[in-house]
Enzyme design. Structure first.
Site, PDB file in Angstrom:
ATOM      1  N   HIS A 360       6.199  -2.916   0.062  1.00  0.00           N
ATOM      2  CA  HIS A 360       5.373  -1.713   0.045  1.00  0.00           C
ATOM      3  C   HIS A 360       3.889  -1.987   0.271  1.00  0.00           C
ATOM      4  O   HIS A 360       3.088  -1.060   0.171  1.00  0.00           O
ATOM      5  CB  HIS A 360       5.535  -0.977  -1.285  1.00  0.00           C
ATOM      6  CG  HIS A 360       6.802  -0.188  -1.393  1.00  0.00           C
ATOM      7  ND1 HIS A 360       6.925   1.097  -0.916  1.00  0.00           N
ATOM      8  CD2 HIS A 360       8.011  -0.522  -1.885  1.00  0.00           C
ATOM      9  CE1 HIS A 360       8.154   1.533  -1.137  1.00  0.00           C
ATOM     10  NE2 HIS A 360       8.834   0.571  -1.725  1.00  0.00           N
ATOM     11  N   LYS A 548      -4.226  11.158  -5.007  1.00  0.00           N
ATOM     12  CA  LYS A 548      -3.462   9.909  -4.940  1.00  0.00           C
ATOM     13  C   LYS A 548      -4.047   8.945  -5.971  1.00  0.00           C
ATOM     14  O   LYS A 548      -5.080   9.223  -6.576  1.00  0.00           O
ATOM     15  CB  LYS A 548      -3.486   9.291  -3.542  1.00  0.00           C
ATOM     16  CG  LYS A 548      -4.872   9.144  -2.947  1.00  0.00           C
ATOM     17  CD  LYS A 548      -4.799   8.625  -1.523  1.00  0.00           C
ATOM     18  CE  LYS A 548      -4.297   9.656  -0.543  1.00  0.00           C
ATOM     19  NZ  LYS A 548      -2.995   9.330   0.018  1.00  0.00           N
ATOM     20  N   ARG A 549      -3.365   7.841  -6.161  1.00  0.00           N
ATOM     21  CA  ARG A 549      -3.876   6.815  -7.071  1.00  0.00           C
ATOM     22  C   ARG A 549      -5.292   6.428  -6.665  1.00  0.00           C
ATOM     23  O   ARG A 549      -5.598   6.330  -5.484  1.00  0.00           O
ATOM     24  CB  ARG A 549      -2.932   5.604  -7.016  1.00  0.00           C
ATOM     25  CG  ARG A 549      -3.326   4.432  -7.866  1.00  0.00           C
ATOM     26  CD  ARG A 549      -2.172   3.428  -7.927  1.00  0.00           C
ATOM     27  NE  ARG A 549      -1.779   2.975  -6.597  1.00  0.00           N
ATOM     28  CZ  ARG A 549      -2.258   1.875  -6.004  1.00  0.00           C
ATOM     29  NH1 ARG A 549      -3.191   1.142  -6.613  1.00  0.00           N
ATOM     30  NH2 ARG A 549      -1.817   1.503  -4.821  1.00  0.00           N
ATOM     31  N   LYS A 554      -8.048   3.391  -0.813  1.00  0.00           N
ATOM     32  CA  LYS A 554      -7.692   4.780  -0.501  1.00  0.00           C
ATOM     33  C   LYS A 554      -8.942   5.617  -0.221  1.00  0.00           C
ATOM     34  O   LYS A 554      -8.852   6.731   0.257  1.00  0.00           O
ATOM     35  CB  LYS A 554      -6.865   5.375  -1.639  1.00  0.00           C
ATOM     36  CG  LYS A 554      -5.502   4.683  -1.762  1.00  0.00           C
ATOM     37  CD  LYS A 554      -4.673   5.245  -2.884  1.00  0.00           C
ATOM     38  CE  LYS A 554      -3.359   4.506  -3.061  1.00  0.00           C
ATOM     39  NZ  LYS A 554      -2.369   4.773  -2.008  1.00  0.00           N
ATOM     40  N   THR A 656       3.291   8.991   1.063  1.00  0.00           N
ATOM     41  CA  THR A 656       4.250  10.105   1.067  1.00  0.00           C
ATOM     42  C   THR A 656       3.545  11.415   0.752  1.00  0.00           C
ATOM     43  O   THR A 656       4.053  12.482   1.092  1.00  0.00           O
ATOM     44  CB  THR A 656       5.394   9.880   0.060  1.00  0.00           C
ATOM     45  OG1 THR A 656       4.847   9.597  -1.231  1.00  0.00           O
ATOM     46  CG2 THR A 656       6.297   8.744   0.512  1.00  0.00           C
ATOM     47  N   LYS A 660       4.159  15.405   2.168  1.00  0.00           N
ATOM     48  CA  LYS A 660       4.286  16.620   1.353  1.00  0.00           C
ATOM     49  C   LYS A 660       3.278  17.671   1.811  1.00  0.00           C
ATOM     50  O   LYS A 660       3.597  18.860   1.920  1.00  0.00           O
ATOM     51  CB  LYS A 660       4.078  16.284  -0.123  1.00  0.00           C
ATOM     52  CG  LYS A 660       5.112  15.336  -0.695  1.00  0.00           C
ATOM     53  CD  LYS A 660       4.739  14.851  -2.076  1.00  0.00           C
ATOM     54  CE  LYS A 660       5.629  13.675  -2.457  1.00  0.00           C
ATOM     55  NZ  LYS A 660       4.912  12.509  -2.894  1.00  0.00           N
TER      56      LYS A 660
END
Length: 820
Positions: A360, A548-549, A554, A656, A660
């Protein structure tokens, strides 16, 4: 045909009344909301049990191959609503509730949010279980029954505060204890061995033992006969109460688990590993999960298939979800060699053909490594087996790369006093897959390039997916109904049929209704977040979302700096205008990740600064969602219009959340990273906003080390001003240098490393241009809604049903169960 176990409205009412009376001794009128929820959940669970029994019996009758999907986390979300949906019983329950004076929303409100996961890794695993059951494939998910999960996030004075997530306070209405499957997991001790009758016997003595007690949660397939299960393992000391100490008055010492690290195994998800004991606890958690699951799996195998271990690859598949369950490989070897007394070569053949590995990440810190000393002391027999696996592997590597010791060391399982679990997963599994096409390519050409040269047949890329049941049908019922009217209900079983929506992107009446539903969803979310957090949002503004985390790669910081630049423009230019926009953030930072927590604080300080400005507050609002979770996402995704996917190219394996958002019509602004690449290919340049450095360029920058963030700081005046505000007192006059650490990490090298390692400043100009185009396009409402419709129409490929079919065709080879 599905089993005939549907409940009528009257049966549901009767069951709820009966359970309240029998379990709590109350009538409906006297029952508390939690008692009513428990009675409803128990009624639904009864309805599930017929299918549960069918799966167990059919699997035995057909001697079916079974998948064990091992993941350190499963971010399931609440179960009640999803179970009603997949049972196709929502209408009957709503009618029963109406006659009982209840509401579905009121009952759902009482269910706690399960704390079994945190981020995309766990949510992916949950979507996979939903699809496996929907496709009638026999499977069991395996994880730990965390008592407190990661943590419950509170925002106090703009900063993250972690408090325990006590989600099991009132029990779990869905779990079914399976005490007969409890097993003993052994840590420490000493390895003993002997030769008897020409056989080599190995065993452990003086171990510290933990009982692994399983609790099963039913996983209901949509309109399916099959109920798979998620098995969660709880840790208990075998003799946790010392009666002698208690009788002697030593009440504190009577509980044997008071100071034991082992007793903490099933307490918390991802304990901090910046101390020796914290790291050791993580290792113990991972082995606890693996050993308990494998012991059960082989016991179940023998019940159905007998004692012939040679058939194991034909009847069992173990999927390792990232490196956390990597000890599946040496643990399976241990059982086969030490307990089943198979020759090493045969045990290795079985292991190689039974285990598969999903990677991952390419990020070094996420490719788990363990100190050899810790592995040797904590799991001495597992360490011995790793030594032999490593010896045999290195011999093969030397034959392939003679004299290239650095390369062999890089590929070894044991090297430089570390255990390299990712190398073990690749070398001793049947398949290694990335989770997007780009990610799979990076694994081959970069992260595991040396392994790809000698084992190319093992590598694949299977793009992640999400379940359309939870993320469209449940989360967005109004849009789901509109889709039914426009293209029929076939998409509910086959998400690829969403593509039939494309002609409606030019239909004026459909555009109008689609836009109306989006606005209604924004109003619904605004009401919901006001009730839950007290935030006041304006549904007439653009909802621009990044959830998100919280991690530097990110790049929530890129988003926040852009907002600060917009704020400065509004303050400087009384004529400057923009489409009013609500920027929505949701993220948890790991408790020990200081920089990530700093970014959360910065976002909240910036939010307060903008809110206090009379003019800027009319055009910009920042909303930080406290304790972002699945239930929040279910409300937020249908309301979102812009999906911020800003990871540094090559860092995000897939994502992901992007899927969504897309399935609910949000338009992506993002880098060509992870599944964003595939989203952009599907919808085209006109229906998403791509910016930033490409993955190969990023790799080249890291390789050369030539990037100088200071050059960008010196040449971009707007960005320089925003960065200076991090330490000049503009944002925090009471503590001018509060965010100086963020500034220095972006502009100056830290401890000899590269400044701005995630290229926030390098990509800022490109991001700013993409945002400018996006803002202008949003003003043409019909054209914008057309983009949203096209995104929905093209999202079917990201159904987890497609993902699971690919895993099954390429790796697992399970057969769907059929009703006799």
């Amino acid at each position: 045909m599905p089993l005939m176990n549907e409940y009528t409205k009257d049966q549901i009412k009767e069951s709820i009344h009966s359970k309240l009376l029998r379990h709590y001794g109350v009538e409906l009128e006297q029952a508390t909301p939690k008692q009513i929820y428990a009675a409803v959940a128990s009624t639904v669970r009864d309805q599930i049990m017929d299918k549960w029994l069918f799966e167990k019996q059919a699997r035995r009758d057909e001697k079916a191959k079974r998948l064990y999907y091992l993941s350190i986390e499963f971010l399931t979300g609440r179960w009640l609503h999803n179970n009603l949906l997949n049972l196709c019983s929502t209408k009957e329950y709503e009618e029963a509730f109406a006659e009982l004076g209840l509401t579905l929303r009121g009952v759902l409100h009482e269910e706690p949010e399960p704390a079994l996961g945190n981020g995309g890794l766990g949510r992916l695993a949950a979507c996979f279980l939903d699809s496996l059951a929907t496709l009638n494939l026999p499977a069991m998910g395996s994880t730990i029954r965390y008592e407190y999960g990661l943590f419950r996030q509170r925002i106090v004075d703009g900063q993250q505060v972690e408090v325990p997530d006590e989600w099991l306070t009132y029990g779990n209405a869905w779990e079914i204890p399976a005490y007969r499957d409890a097993v003993k997991v052994r840590f420490g001790g000493r390895v003993c061995e002997n030769w008897m009758g020409g056989k080599h016997y190995v065993w452990l003595e003086d171990t510290d033992d933990i009982m692994a007690v399983p609790y099963d949660l039913p996983i209901v397939g949509y309109d399916s006969d099959v109920v798979d299960r998620l098995r969660t393992w709880s840790a208990m000391l075998p003799d946790k109460f010392n009666l002698q100490k208690f009788s002697a008055g030593d009440y504190n010492g009577a509980s044997e688990e008071n100071d034991s690290i082992a007793a903490q195994i099933s307490k918390v998800l991802y304990p901090e590993d910046n101390t020796y004991n914290g790291k050791k606890l993580r290792l113990m958690q991972e082995y606890f999960l693996v050993s308990a699951t494998l012991q059960y799996a082989l016991k179940d195998y023998k019940r159905i298939h007998g004692n012939d271990m040679s058939l194991l690859p034909e009847k069992i598949a173990f999927q390792i979800n990232d490196t956390h369950p990597a000890t599946v490989i040496p643990e399976l070897m241990r059982i086969l060699v030490d307990e089943e007394h198979l020759p090493w070569e045969e045990a290795e053949r079985i292991t190689r053909n039974t285990v598969a590995y999903t990677n991952h990440t390419i990020m070094a810190e996420a490719l788990e490594k363990w100190p050899e000393k810790m592995m040797r002391e904590t799991l001495p027999r597992i360490y011995q087996i790793m030594q032999e696996l490593n010896r045999r592997l290195c011999q093969k590597l030397f034959d392939r790369f003679p004299g290239e010791w650095d390369r062999i060391g890089h590929m070894a399982i044991l090297a430089y006093d570390q255990v390299h679990t990712a190398n073990m997963c690749i070398a001793y599994s049947k398949a290694t897959n990335g989770v997007s096409q780009l990610h799979g390519d990076i694994l081959k050409r970069s992260t595991f390039a040396d392994y790809y040269k000698i084992m190319p047949e093992k590598f694949d890329a299977i793009t992640n997916g999400i379940t359309p049941r939870r993320w469209l049908m449940l989360a967005n019922p109004a849009l789901s109904s509109l889709l039914d009217d426009a293209i029929g209900t076939g998409w509910r079983k086959d998400a690829m049929e969403l593509e039939r929506l494309l002609p409606f992107a030019d239909d004026a009446a459909f555009i109008e209704r689609f836009a109306q539903i989006k606005h209604e969803n924004k109003e619904r979310f605004a009401r919901w977040i006001n009730r839950h957090q007290g935030l006041v949002l304006d549904p007439d503004t653009m909802f621009d979302v990044q959830v998100k985390r919280l991690h530097e790669y990110k790049r929530q910081l890129l988003n926040a700096l852009h907002i600060l630049v917009l704020f400065n423009r509004i303050c400087d230019d009384p004529n400057y205008t923009m489409a009013p926009r609500t920027f929505i953030f949701g993220a948890k930072a790991a408790p020990g990740y200081r920089r990530a927590k700093e970014i959360i604080h910065f976002i909240n300080v910036l939010s307060a600064k903008i809110a206090a400005h009379p003019r800027a507050s009319q055009m910009i609002k920042i909303a930080f969602l406290e304790n972002y979770n699945v239930s929040t996402a279910e409300m937020l995704m249908p309301a979102s219009e812009v999906s911020e996917q800003l990871s540094t190219a090559s860092k995000e394996a897939s994502g992901t959340g992007n899927m969504k958002f897309m399935m609910n019509g949000a338009v992506t602004i993002g880098t060509l990273d992870g599944a964003n690449v595939e989203i952009a290919d599907l919808v085209g340049d006109d229906n998403c906003y791509i910016f930033g450095t490409r993955s190969k360029e990023v790799e080249a920058i890291y390789a050369s080390g030539a990037y100088r963030a200071l050059d960008i700081y010196e040449t971009n005046a707007e960005l320089r001003r925003a960065l200076n505000m991090l330490f000049d007192g503009s944002l925090t006059p009471e503590n001018p240098k509060m965010f100086e650490g963020l500034f220095r990490a972006l502009v100056f090298s830290d401890n000899g490393g590269m400044a701005d390692p995630y290229l926030v400043l390098k990509d800022f100009g490109s991001y700013q241009s993409a945002q400018r185009r996006l803002g202008n396009d949003y003003l043409d409402r019909n054209a914008w809604v057309k983009k949203e419709i096209i995104n929905v129409a093209k999202s079917g490929v990201f159904s987890s049903d497609r993902t699971i079919k690919e895993y099954n065709d390429r790796i697992w080879h399970l057969q769907a169960l059929v009703q006799k």
